[in-house]
Design a protein around this motif. Sequence first.
Motif, mmCIF file in Angstrom:
data_model
loop_
_atom_site.group_PDB
_atom_site.id
_atom_site.type_symbol
_atom_site.label_atom_id
_atom_site.label_comp_id
_atom_site.label_asym_id
_atom_site.label_seq_id
_atom_site.Cartn_x
_atom_site.Cartn_y
_atom_site.Cartn_z
ATOM 1 N N MET A 104 0.850 -1.202 0.000
ATOM 2 C CA MET A 104 0.000 0.000 0.000
ATOM 3 C C MET A 104 0.884 1.249 0.000
ATOM 4 N N ASP A 105 0.549 2.209 -0.820
ATOM 5 C CA ASP A 105 1.296 3.463 -0.898
ATOM 6 C C ASP A 105 0.862 4.359 0.267
ATOM 7 N N ALA A 106 1.818 4.693 1.145
ATOM 8 C CA ALA A 106 1.487 5.437 2.358
ATOM 9 C C ALA A 106 0.923 6.819 2.047
ATOM 10 N N ALA A 107 1.598 7.555 1.167
ATOM 11 C CA ALA A 107 1.172 8.931 0.873
ATOM 12 C C ALA A 107 -0.208 8.957 0.234
ATOM 13 N N LEU A 108 -0.429 8.057 -0.729
ATOM 14 C CA LEU A 108 -1.732 8.019 -1.378
ATOM 15 C C LEU A 108 -2.831 7.620 -0.398
ATOM 16 N N THR A 109 -2.517 6.672 0.496
ATOM 17 C CA THR A 109 -3.515 6.224 1.470
ATOM 18 C C THR A 109 -3.889 7.349 2.426
ATOM 19 N N VAL A 110 -2.885 8.073 2.923
ATOM 20 C CA VAL A 110 -3.160 9.173 3.850
ATOM 21 C C VAL A 110 -3.952 10.277 3.154
ATOM 22 N N THR A 111 -3.581 10.586 1.919
ATOM 23 C CA THR A 111 -4.299 11.626 1.173
ATOM 24 C C THR A 111 -5.754 11.233 0.947
ATOM 25 N N ALA A 112 -5.973 9.986 0.551
ATOM 26 C CA ALA A 112 -7.332 9.514 0.315
ATOM 27 C C ALA A 112 -8.144 9.526 1.611
ATOM 28 N N ALA A 113 -7.529 9.122 2.734
ATOM 29 C CA ALA A 113 -8.233 9.122 4.013
ATOM 30 C C ALA A 113 -8.565 10.541 4.452
ATOM 31 N N PRO B 55 -2.546 15.394 6.245
ATOM 32 C CA PRO B 55 -1.613 15.733 7.314
ATOM 33 C C PRO B 55 -0.228 15.139 7.061
ATOM 34 N N ALA B 56 0.771 15.705 7.744
ATOM 35 C CA ALA B 56 2.118 15.120 7.707
ATOM 36 C C ALA B 56 2.125 13.833 8.525
ATOM 37 N N PHE B 57 3.034 12.925 8.182
ATOM 38 C CA PHE B 57 3.128 11.669 8.926
ATOM 39 C C PHE B 57 4.557 11.147 8.902
ATOM 40 N N GLU B 58 4.853 10.307 9.890
ATOM 41 C CA GLU B 58 6.127 9.598 9.957
ATOM 42 C C GLU B 58 5.905 8.158 9.518
ATOM 43 N N THR B 59 6.921 7.561 8.894
ATOM 44 C CA THR B 59 6.801 6.199 8.384
ATOM 45 C C THR B 59 7.870 5.311 8.986
ATOM 46 N N VAL B 60 7.463 4.138 9.450
ATOM 47 C CA VAL B 60 8.395 3.140 9.990
ATOM 48 C C VAL B 60 8.049 1.802 9.364
ATOM 49 N N THR B 61 9.052 1.051 8.903
ATOM 50 C CA THR B 61 8.834 -0.300 8.381
ATOM 51 C C THR B 61 8.926 -1.300 9.522
ATOM 52 N N VAL B 62 7.886 -2.100 9.698
ATOM 53 C CA VAL B 62 7.828 -3.096 10.760
ATOM 54 C C VAL B 62 7.978 -4.474 10.132
#
Length: 296
Positions: A70-79, A88-95
Amino acid sequence: MPWTELRITTDSKHAEALSDALFDLGALSVSIEDAAAGTAEEKPIFGEPGEPVDQMWDRSIVVVHLADDMDAALTVTAAANAAGIAAPAFETVTVEEQDWVRLTQAQFEPIPISERLWITPTWHEAPDPEAINIALDPGLAFGTGSHPTTRLCLQWLDRNIQPGETVLDYGCGSGILAIAARKVGAGITHGVDIDPQAMVASRQNAEQNAVEIAFFLPDDAPEGEYDVVVANILTNPLKALAPMLASRVRTGGRIALSGILAEQAEEIREIYGAWFDFAPAAAEDGWVCLSGRKHG
């Protein structure tokens, strides 16, 4: 398969709408945390009987787990679009994929509380079989002995409980303080919490430790005074509950209060000083436990 964790800071007005939109878009999990956790501005989002309920923190962190494709930026923008707010701005961490059960168990080792008192998860052998060992696993409710506030209360109980004393653990969480009180010699012991999940966890933990304790939601709790009242909750509830908690301690009985940051201790001491004479505070890692005896 690795996951992507996003941490999105937003305000209370939009946190839930953003969370719902992220779920609808296929997020694996979404939770909301207090952006001020661990500071003097930290506050509960629940209420006590007769108190108003805060529905959300002023500033929240929405924690989201996405599948790796899933593309993080696209998902946040769509939400954000769905929630009617700017992205909003967000931080990303790979788990990375892990055996979470084994990882949790590896992180929760036996915890020494005093020379004679240990908190030991059920998958470990007791480090000292001759000691008082409380069998407790991480679960549905707060309180495993790893946080300074819980350790401070446990140490106080270990030093101060006299055989047969009656005890009230208000805000019992996992039941750990009530269980410890019984294990070190208390008599009739009750636990109270506003969370029904705490009732489930506390009763299971008490049964696991072979101690008899009655646990209640606040409206169901019996009236009466106790020799000892202990409350390991946050400062704001402690302030609001001061008259009620004081009324549950018999004259000459004792109270122990924790969940208090060092800079908040004097305010709590001043409020409860109407009923109690306080001993010097115990402190650990910026947290304190205040204990006092009720004067006539």
